[in-house]
Design a protein around this motif. Structure first.
Motif, PDB file in Angstrom:
ATOM      1  N   LEU A 294     -19.519 -27.367 -16.073  1.00  0.00           N
ATOM      2  CA  LEU A 294     -19.064 -25.990 -15.009  1.00  0.00           C
ATOM      3  C   LEU A 294     -18.316 -25.521 -15.365  1.00  0.00           C
ATOM      4  O   LEU A 294     -17.689 -24.447 -15.867  1.00  0.00           O
ATOM      5  N   ALA A 295     -17.395 -25.789 -14.921  1.00  0.00           N
ATOM      6  CA  ALA A 295     -15.164 -25.725 -14.757  1.00  0.00           C
ATOM      7  C   ALA A 295     -15.155 -25.300 -16.289  1.00  0.00           C
ATOM      8  O   ALA A 295     -14.414 -24.480 -16.486  1.00  0.00           O
ATOM      9  N   GLN A 296     -15.283 -26.271 -16.842  1.00  0.00           N
ATOM     10  CA  GLN A 296     -14.699 -26.319 -17.904  1.00  0.00           C
ATOM     11  C   GLN A 296     -15.870 -25.405 -19.134  1.00  0.00           C
ATOM     12  O   GLN A 296     -14.380 -23.798 -19.631  1.00  0.00           O
ATOM     13  N   TYR A 297     -17.494 -25.106 -19.266  1.00  0.00           N
ATOM     14  CA  TYR A 297     -17.270 -23.455 -18.980  1.00  0.00           C
ATOM     15  C   TYR A 297     -16.757 -22.072 -19.156  1.00  0.00           C
ATOM     16  O   TYR A 297     -16.709 -21.531 -20.331  1.00  0.00           O
ATOM     17  N   LEU A 298     -17.049 -22.346 -17.670  1.00  0.00           N
ATOM     18  CA  LEU A 298     -16.180 -21.135 -17.687  1.00  0.00           C
ATOM     19  C   LEU A 298     -14.881 -21.148 -18.085  1.00  0.00           C
ATOM     20  O   LEU A 298     -14.645 -19.741 -17.987  1.00  0.00           O
ATOM     21  N   ILE A 299     -14.167 -22.024 -18.012  1.00  0.00           N
ATOM     22  CA  ILE A 299     -12.879 -21.760 -18.474  1.00  0.00           C
ATOM     23  C   ILE A 299     -12.619 -21.328 -19.694  1.00  0.00           C
ATOM     24  O   ILE A 299     -11.620 -20.784 -20.607  1.00  0.00           O
ATOM     25  N   ASN A 300     -14.030 -21.906 -20.823  1.00  0.00           N
ATOM     26  CA  ASN A 300     -13.907 -21.796 -21.781  1.00  0.00           C
ATOM     27  C   ASN A 300     -14.294 -20.358 -22.361  1.00  0.00           C
ATOM     28  O   ASN A 300     -13.712 -19.883 -23.679  1.00  0.00           O
ATOM     29  N   ILE A 301     -14.989 -19.558 -21.351  1.00  0.00           N
ATOM     30  CA  ILE A 301     -15.233 -18.350 -21.190  1.00  0.00           C
ATOM     31  C   ILE A 301     -13.972 -17.477 -21.243  1.00  0.00           C
ATOM     32  O   ILE A 301     -13.841 -16.394 -22.019  1.00  0.00           O
ATOM     33  N   LYS A 302     -12.916 -17.783 -20.221  1.00  0.00           N
ATOM     34  CA  LYS A 302     -12.040 -17.316 -20.227  1.00  0.00           C
ATOM     35  C   LYS A 302     -11.181 -17.006 -21.743  1.00  0.00           C
ATOM     36  O   LYS A 302     -10.487 -16.350 -21.746  1.00  0.00           O
ATOM     37  N   VAL A 303     -10.954 -19.183 -22.063  1.00  0.00           N
ATOM     38  CA  VAL A 303      -9.983 -18.422 -23.225  1.00  0.00           C
ATOM     39  C   VAL A 303     -10.685 -17.796 -24.520  1.00  0.00           C
ATOM     40  O   VAL A 303     -10.257 -17.137 -24.648  1.00  0.00           O
ATOM     41  N   THR A 304     -11.944 -17.649 -24.465  1.00  0.00           N
ATOM     42  CA  THR A 304     -12.248 -17.346 -25.944  1.00  0.00           C
ATOM     43  C   THR A 304     -12.476 -15.212 -25.438  1.00  0.00           C
ATOM     44  O   THR A 304     -12.376 -15.006 -26.433  1.00  0.00           O
ATOM     45  N   SER A 305     -12.961 -15.271 -24.749  1.00  0.00           N
ATOM     46  CA  SER A 305     -12.438 -13.419 -24.068  1.00  0.00           C
ATOM     47  C   SER A 305     -11.039 -13.218 -23.855  1.00  0.00           C
ATOM     48  O   SER A 305     -11.314 -12.239 -24.716  1.00  0.00           O
TER      49      SER A 305
END
Length: 306
Positions: A294-305
């Motif tokens: 879940l942490a990776q997923y949330l970090i990815n969202i931040k990076v891709t946005s």
């Protein structure tokens, strides 16, 4: 505010999503609205009295869809009054669902923005004080004549385009049962307290079955009295490297974003100091495999946005 102003700001070619809470039946009306407005209109499934209607498209198609919804509501009011003695026509009321992080901009400093909207459109606008259950969204209620509502939606769209939501939004989902399930990145999570806890597939299937049958105590609530003794998987560690120029969007101002990710994922996250001559930073995530994903997923969202 003149509608032309929105157009001159280039507002009409921006794709925007507006969410609306409705009660009742769907079907033919929606199909007609899709065809005539050109907007994508989706209605949440489920046997809940409340439905979420999601309207996505260039802003001008959103205004068309809203105009059609507002006039349809008015028509329904007139039809329901045809056999009642009342002569004054009640206003049309729509409930939008807006990420809480954007509500401040809608209200404005000391309520200035919402006051200006009320005065310039003649619609009543109210932003709920509390977030909708198990979400980070608030209800924004607009009532008035269809014309006033359309003007008001126009202004709300402009505000939402000017100040996009901050951080991850947990969307409100109307639920007939008591344990909410959030789906993100193909994985289901239940909310327990302030943490999103990954939901094994079996539970999700059981949950979906439970939604169709009689209510029963949700499985998620059989947590043991001694949290240390439950059979949780052992903690593990995962490392990521992130380019230096993207690290800011993960940490956020004064650490706000990284704290949000820690809180939502339940994982421990450490960011290494910048190494001399290196263009990357090391991030260490510790927790159960589920917390880490879940942490990776949330970090990815931040990076891709970004």
């Amino acid at each position: 505010m003149e509608p032309t102003k929105v157009q001159s700001e280039g507002g009409l070619n921006v794709t925007l999503t507006i969410r609306l809470l409705m009660h009742g039946k769907k079907g033919e009306t929606v199909k007609k609205m899709r065809e005539e407005s050109g907007a994508r209109i989706n209605i949440s499934e489920g046997n809940c009295p409340e439905r979420i209607v999601t309207i996505t498209g260039p802003t001008d198609t959103i205004f068309k869809a809203f105009a059609m919804i507002a006039y349809k509501f008015e028509e329904d009011i007139i039809n329901s009054m045809s056999n009642s003695p009342a002569t004054s026509k009640p206003p049309v009321t729509l409930r939008l669902v807006v990420p809480a992080s954007q509500c401040g901009s809608l209200i404005g400093k000391g309520g200035s923005k919402i006051k200006e909207m009320r005065e310039s459109t003649g619609a009543q606008v109210q932003v709920a004080g509390d977030m909708l259950p198990n979400s980070t969204e608030r209800a924004v209620t607009i009532s008035g004549t269809p014309e006033a509502i359309i003007q008001c939606v126009r202004q709300i769209c402009v505000v939402m385009l000017e100040s996009p939501p901050k951080g991850a939004t947990i969307p409100y989902r109307p639920k007939p049962t008591s344990t909410p399930v959030i789906f993100s990145g193909g994985q289901a999570y239940t909310i327990q307290g302030q943490y999103a806890i990954p939901h094994p597939d079996q539970l999700t299937k059981l949950h979906q079955l439970a939604m169709q049958q009689t209510p029963f105590t949700p499985l998620g609530q059989t947590t043991p009295a001694f949290p240390g003794l439950d059979a949780s998987p052992p903690a593990s560690t995962h490392e990521l490297t992130i380019p230096n120029d993207l690290i800011g969007c993960i940490i956020g101002r004064q650490g706000t974003k990284i704290n949000e990710i820690r809180q939502m994922s339940g994982a421990q996250i450490k960011i290494a100091n910048a190494m001399e001559g290196s263009s990357e930073r090391q991030i260490t995530i510790t927790g159960t495999p589920a917390n880490i994903s879940l942490a990776q997923y949330l970090i990815n969202i931040k990076v891709t946005s970004e």
